[in-house]
Design a protein around this motif. Structure first.
Motif: not given
Length: 225
Positions: A105-118
């Motif tokens: 399970w994942m969460k949005a986290d500024p310290a996490g891995l960069p993630s980009l979706t168009h």
């Protein structure tokens, strides 16, 4: 290389709870080779659509590298709750919710891995939207977390949305473009809309005649149901 249309609800690899998996069935896809093909990338159990298999070790390593380097263009279809804008990008870093290595399970986290979706919206109806999602990065549950974090959870998502456990995730790996040969056009494949999504897609304006599969490219046939 083989590309199959994986049904929703079938995990690719064995899990701690056991049960049937796609791996159990891969021996039937040897087609004369001594070993079974293996998956070259991840696709969630509840996600349907295009899954690439490498037929032997050298092919698998090459395909793994294409995916790891972000050279494979991936397109997903999703039915989401809410009213996303017509198009845009979601740039939210992601991290695990728990330190438990068994948890995905994942969460949005500024310290996490960069993630980009168009993304872009292909149709709307009754508080829902039919979206085309194009992940640039390939984080675990990226599309599900990104949509949920923006306020448009994917219909049927029992982890990041409001669906009950019996809901069917409305997320489909629609197509892939693989630059397999440096001096040739990329190989494009697409999987038809799955049965469990067709009613919702049709309500948003989808029609099979309006979204044809690509023509054969480099000898690779279309994926059919």
């Amino acid at each position: 290389m083989l590309v199959i249309d994986k049904p929703a609800g079938l995990p690719v690899h064995p899990g701690p709870k056991g049960g049937p998996t796609l791996t159990d069935r891969l021996d039937a896809l040897r087609f004369g080779l001594p070993r079974r093909p293996e998956a070259a990338h991840r696709l969630d159990r509840d996600t349907s659509g295009c899954l690439v298999l490498g037929r032997h070790a050298k092919a698998l390593a090459r395909l793994n590298r294409l995916f790891a380097d972000g050279k494979v263009q991936k397109t997903y279809w999703a039915l989401v709750e809410g009213s996303p804008p017509d198009e845009g990008s979601i740039d939210l870093a992601l991290a695990r919710r728990s330190d438990d290595p068994r948890s995905w399970w994942m969460k949005a986290d500024p310290a996490g891995l960069p993630s980009l979706t168009h993304f872009r919206v292909l149709g709307r109806a009754a508080g829902r939207a039919w979206m085309e999602l194009r992940p640039v990065t390939g984080r675990t549950h990226q599309l599900r977390v990104h949509c949920s974090a923006m306020g448009w959870p994917i219909v049927g998502d029992a982890i990041y949305g409001s669906a009950g456990r019996d809901g069917v995730l409305q997320l489909h790996a629609r197509g892939l473009s693989l630059p397999l040969y440096p001096k040739r056009e990329a190989i494009a494949v697409a999987a038809p809309a799955p049965g469990h999504m067709r009613e919702g897609l049709a309500a948003c304006g989808w029609s099979p005649a309006e979204t044809p599969l690509p023509q054969r490219t480099s000898g690779l046939p279309e994926i059919r149901s």
